[in-house]
Scaffold this active site. Structure first.
Site, PDB file in Angstrom:
ATOM      1  N   THR A1056     -27.924  19.496 -10.533  1.00 38.10           N
ATOM      2  CA  THR A1056     -28.304  20.083 -11.834  1.00 38.10           C
ATOM      3  C   THR A1056     -27.135  20.128 -12.797  1.00 38.10           C
ATOM      4  O   THR A1056     -27.334  20.145 -14.012  1.00 38.10           O
ATOM      5  CB  THR A1056     -28.864  21.511 -11.633  1.00 38.10           C
ATOM      6  OG1 THR A1056     -27.881  22.301 -10.970  1.00 38.10           O
ATOM      7  CG2 THR A1056     -30.145  21.499 -10.824  1.00 38.10           C
ATOM      8  N   CYS A1057     -25.903  20.151 -12.244  1.00 38.16           N
ATOM      9  CA  CYS A1057     -24.757  20.206 -13.165  1.00 38.16           C
ATOM     10  C   CYS A1057     -24.666  18.933 -13.997  1.00 38.16           C
ATOM     11  O   CYS A1057     -24.114  18.937 -15.093  1.00 38.16           O
ATOM     12  CB  CYS A1057     -23.463  20.438 -12.397  1.00 38.16           C
ATOM     13  SG  CYS A1057     -23.142  19.221 -11.108  1.00 38.16           S
TER      14      CYS A1057
END
Length: 1089
Positions: A1056-1057
């Site tokens: 998700t980063c």
């Protein structure tokens, strides 16, 4: 000559002889002069002694004479008391002359009292003309002397009345004595001498009484009565008895009636008697028959007609000044409420008088404290001297003033408006129809209730009120209604300390405001907007009056909607139907837009500025209601004639009208354009601070090292000390394990995004007890018990900075805040449009229902045993919070239950979390300037923080997707993926997919072009722990579909980063669908990555 001098010089004896002769002569002359002076001095002393002796003899003689006279007077009264024989009028006259000859108020107080009693006793004797004191008026020789004597006696009575305090028992008896003297000798009705044959003398005697009254008036008779009435009535409990008040008021009326209501006497009566605080209320309570005397002489009409002449009204106001003008106003209003017929006949004059008097007071009403102002309990800060002696009577005065906005007077004054018929159709199903928007339909139960209510009202409902026009603005009816609106608008701006009372009174009748709106709709050729816009450009009196009508309508409607709860507005639809609110809001939106865009607001002052704030205030109340619960159609608030590009150009040129538009009505601009504007503001600041990479310079980078096991603690310690500009700048994060060994990977905003998401996930987790969730929809707000954390306020400030940083960088985080908390973040709590009660459902809907049930409780609320306090279970211990100082001892009654509801709502949403909220807002505003987000509503701010709640636009996402590891747009797995998302997944599953890959279930507000880093999909052929990234082998294997084994057992994963989806190269579409569905379902709940 020279020889003689020479011989004198040479002969000392000659010199001595001549010198002796000269000196003895001088001495002789000196002695003679001294003797003369001594003789003259002696004569002066003798003459002075004779004068002093004469003065002393005269003084002693006077004292002796006064003593003798006083002894004689005392002897006279002693004999009078001891002997039953009646004294003749002549003897009383003679003893009166003697007493008046030596009279001193302090010394002869008791003797004068005895004289008054003696005179009154003589008047009570039956059938003995010689005893009646008044009989001397018939004596040729004594008539003039008697008239002079009675004038002096009565004036001394007045002097005593000025000094006496009616609240002291002994003084009250003396007040009655002196008043009886005045009553007896200023009217012939009690004179026994005029009975029977004496009736023929009545005209002459009446003339004498008029003469006496005229003399007293010249000396200041009305001032005496004013002092006495004020001393006795200007207090919380009157100290004048019924008899005393009757006597004083009768005396006050006599000169007015005798002079046949001349202007001079009416003026004196108004200035001195009718300006006594709440005198009409006291008359109505103690001696109502005196009021009937006023009515029989039609005095109320005479007062109004006298004051309707502007010069005379101004003269009276100037004489009285502000405090007493207000008292006169109160008495006239109350008198008007008791005289319906006169009020109906003289409405125009009555309204005109009240406007003039209020306008006079308004000139001295100040907005703030200064060295030149004094505090007044009704007017506020006042730049004239305030008579603080009237403060005790202010509650009674306020009650009198309340009649002006009471139902009775409103029905009389607004009779033309209230007589309109709004019931025009017979359609019992009509209330079920909501607005054009399907979102606004009410639940079935509410619809049934509305149907039932409509049926009970004989199925009568009204047509929706819309501007139609057709009524001439110069007609008598319109002018009358305009004047009445000017009166109430002037009342609101003058009586500043009871403004809310006035507004509540004006909104009490459910049909007044809709009928006033119907009246406004009929004005002018086309009705509504055009007429009022024309009025803005005309500086005529007629235009001002029309705008005052609009202003009053806006002020009252705004107040009404503020105090109505959700059920009353949306279901019961008190006063206005929802469709009418749509029409009204459209009118207001256009009016405010035109005022700003046409440049009227830029230079507005005084009344024009007040009008703008009134209309804008009503508009914003409706807009905020609509934001909380929709009643208007979609795009209702937008201005189709305003091009965003034109607005942005004007903002770049610092045009005032564009800035004012953004300040006051940003909702007329589409939301997407406002978000663009916000991002532009952030970008401009970044450029200004040097935070943007350029060809010539690189921004300063702050490096921080974070242990994953202590992410929150390390982040707090390293970021909290950073300055405001460093927090806004580039922050690079390096993750290390507990041994201090670096993790692989370089931060290109992705690792910072992961760090920010993880920090936000931890601090907003209710288990940490920094934040709580609301009951029902589980939205976040600061926990009232968060104080158990050490340095909890610094923590909240840090949270505010992190949240601000996310918004600043355009990183969407899935943090659903409670609506009331978002309002506080926007600063709405300090707005005059804000109502704690309206926001309460967003905290606790059940608690809100319980509070509103108190509002609707028909019985005696005190039976419930509530107090102005709130008991709360804090970690197993019952804690009592007082809503006001001493609140736990103050019971909730029918009178204060509305205050209780507002206090309770304010306590739950503000007082309990005041310090936490302030700390978070401080941190948030250190990154995000308040003016940047002021253009958003609470729901829009939530969208700015958490992304758009609209359905995901897959075409937009596909368009801005980057592929790695051998995948490309035409790859079969990618084609399957988009097909599954579009056709097989529900909207909820698509949101779960987006959350799986980006940590947020909502798309960016401006579309996926603004997602940073951009969404990417990478083909993975190895297990996650063996994945070395986009190596050449990985790309080739993916491209040629070469694999060591079938990846059917692997699940899709994400980073998700980096907004990255790691997707195995599945051989079947069904496997992809199954695995993807399973993977995204594993990340449900309060998870952020």
């Amino acid at each position: 000559m020279s020889l003689s001098i020479s011989s004198a010089e040479t002969n000392p004896q000659v010199t001595k002889m001549f010198g002796t002769a000269q000196s003895s002569k001088a001495q002789f002359l000196n002695k003679a002069r001294q003797a003369r002076e001594e003789r003259r001095e002696l004569k002066e002393r003798e003459r002075a002694a004779i004068q002093i002796q004469a003065l002393i003899r005269r003084f002693l003689c006077r004292c002796w004479l006064q003593r003798e006279i006083r002894r004689e007077v005392e002897d006279f009264f002693e004999i009078n008391e001891s002997v039953s024989s009646k004294r003749s009028a002549l003897s009383i006259f003679k003893i009166s002359r003697k007493l008046l000859f030596v009279f001193r108020i302090k010394e002869d107080k008791e003797r004068f009292e005895k004289l008054c009693r003696c005179i009154l006793n003589s008047m009570d004797v039956e059938n003995e003309p010689k005893v009646w004191y008044v009989s001397l008026a018939l004596s040729k020789d004594l008539t003039l002397l008697w008239i002079k004597q009675i004038k002096d006696v009565l004036w001394f009575c007045c002097e005593f009345l000025k000094q006496l305090k009616p609240d002291i028992l002994q003084d009250s008896k003396l007040v009655n004595l002196h008043l009886t003297m005045l009553v007896t000798f200023t009217d012939t009705s009690t004179w026994k001498i005029l009975r029977g044959k004496g009736e023929t003398l009545r005209p002459a005697m009446n003339h004498i009484c008029a003469n006496i009254m005229g003399h007293l008036n010249q000396k200041g008779f009305y001032s005496v009565l004013q002092i006495l009435l004020t001393n006795g009535l200007a207090r919380s409990r009157p100290s004048l008895s019924k008899g005393t008040l009757t006597a004083v008021f009768s005396l006050a009326l006599r000169p007015v009636i005798a002079a046949q209501f001349s202007d001079n006497l009416l003026r004196s009566f108004l200035i001195h008697i009718m300006s006594v605080p709440a005198i009409v209320t006291h008359l109505a309570t103690l001696t109502p028959e005196r009021l009937s005397v006023l009515e029989s002489h039609d005095l109320f009409r005479k007062f109004i007609l006298f004051l309707s002449r502007e010069a005379q009204c101004r003269d009276v106001c100037v004489c009285l000044e502000g405090s007493h003008t207000l008292c006169l106003l109160g008495n006239l209003i109350y008198l008007g409420s008791l005289n319906d017929k006169v009020l109906e006949d003289e409405t125009a004059h009555f309204v005109s008088v009240l406007i003039h008097m209020l306008s006079y007071c308004q000139k001295y009403v100040s907005q703030k404290k200064s060295n030149l102002t004094h505090w007044h309990p009704v007017l506020g800060w006042f730049s004239q001297t305030v008579d603080y002696g009237l403060n005790e009577s202010m509650p009674l005065l306020t009650k009198q003033l309340q009649h002006l906005w009471g139902v009775h007077l409103i029905r009389i004054l607004f009779s033309d408006v209230l007589s309109k018929k709004l019931v025009e159709t017979q359609d019992p199903t009509y209330p079920l129809g909501q607005t054009a928007s399907p979102q606004n339909s009410l639940p079935m139960k509410s619809q049934f209730n509305l149907f039932k209510r409509a049926f009970q009202k004989s199925a009568s409902v009204r047509n929706i009120l819309k501007p139609v026009g057709g009524k001439r603005v110069d007609s008598a009816e319109v002018q009358k209604v305009c004047s009445i609106c000017v009166l109430y608008q002037t009342t609101l701006t003058t009586l500043t300390q009871i403004r809310l009372q006035i507004l509540t009174g004006l909104t009490y009748l459910d049909d007044l405001l809709p009928k006033l709106w119907a009246f406004i709709c009929e004005l002018g050729p086309q009705g509504g907007l055009k007429l009022f816009l024309e009025c803005l450009n005309n500086d005529t009196e007629e235009s001002k009056r029309l705008l005052a009508m609009l202003m009053l309508f806006c002020d009252c409607s705004r107040h009404l909607i503020t105090i109505l709860d959700e059920i009353e507005v949306y279901e019961e639809q008190i006063s206005f139907k929802l469709e009418e609110l749509v029409t009204i809001s459209s009118f207001l939106n256009s009016f405010v837009f035109k005022m700003i865009w046409d440049g009227i607001v830029e230079n507005a002052k005084g009344e024009t500025l007040e009008l703008f704030h009134s209309v804008h205030g009503w508009l914003m109340i409706l807009y905020e209601r609509d934001c909380r619960r929709r009643f208007a159609p979609e795009d209702h608030w937008l201005r189709k004639d305003l091009k965003p590009s034109v607005l942005f150009q004007e903002l770049d040129k610092d045009k005032k009208r564009a800035q004012l538009l953004l300040q006051y009505i940003p909702h007329v601009i589409p939301h997407k354009n406002r978000v663009l504007l916000f991002r532009n503001m952030v970008t401009k600041e970044k450029e200004k601070l040097g935070l943007v990479e350029t060809s010539s310079a690189s921004p300063h980078v702050t490096h921080i090292t974070i242990r994953r096991s202590r992410m929150l603690e390390d982040g707090y310690e390293q970021l909290r000390p950073l300055t405001q500009n460093l927090m806004k700048g580039v922050i690079r994060v390096k993750f290390v394990n507990d041994l201090g060994v670096d993790e692989a990977g370089i931060d290109q905003d992705g690792v910072f995004k992961e760090f920010l998401e993880e920090i936000i996930k931890k601090v907003f987790d209710p288990a940490l007890n920094l934040f709580k969730t609301t009951s029902g929809d589980e939205r976040l707000y600061p926990s009232p018990t968060s104080y158990i954390h050490e340095n909890y306020l610094q923590l909240f400030e840090f949270v505010g900075k992190m949240l601000g940083k996310a918004v600043y960088e355009g990183i969407v985080v899935d943090v659903p805040f409670a609506s009331f908390f978002l309002s506080q973040l926007l600063g709405h709590r300090h707005s005059s449009f804000y109502s704690s009660v309206d926001e309460l459902p967003s905290l606790d809907s059940e608690f809100y229902k319980n509070l509103t049930s108190i509002k609707r409780y028909d019985g005696d609320i005190s039976d419930l045993g509530l107090t102005l306090s709130y008991d709360e279970d804090v970690m197993g211990q019952l804690v009592c919070h007082e809503l006001i100082p001493g609140g736990k001892t103050i019971p909730v009654t029918n009178e204060n239950k509305i205050s209780y509801i507002h206090l309770m709502a304010h306590f739950r949403m503000h007082t309990q979390i005041k310090s936490q909220t302030a700390a978070l807002i401080s941190g948030f505003r250190s990154i995000i300037k308040p003016e940047w987000i002021r253009m958003f509503s609470a729901p829009e701010l939530q969208r700015l923080i958490s992304g758009d709640n609209a359905e995901i636009d897959l075409e937009d996402l596909k368009k801005h997707t980057v592929y790695y590891g051998g995948f490309h747009g035409s790859h079969r797995v990618i084609i399957w993926l988009w097909d599954i998302l579009a056709n097989d997944f529900s909207p909820e599953e698509r949101a779960m997919f987006l959350k799986f890959v980006t940590s947020c279930s909502r798309p960016p507000l401006l579309g996926f072009a603004y997602l940073k880093p951009p969404f990417s999909i990478r083909c993975v052929e190895v297990s996650d722990d063996q994945d070395t990234g986009d190596t050449l082998g990985s790309v080739l294997r993916g491209f040629f579909t070469i694999r060591k084994k079938e990846p059917g057992g692997r699940l899709p994963t994400s980073s998700t980063c980096f907004n990255l989806l790691k997707l195995p190269n599945y051989s079947k579409k069904s496997i992809l669908r199954e695995k993807l569905r399973y993977a995204i379902s594993m990340n449900t709940g309060f998870e952020l990555s």
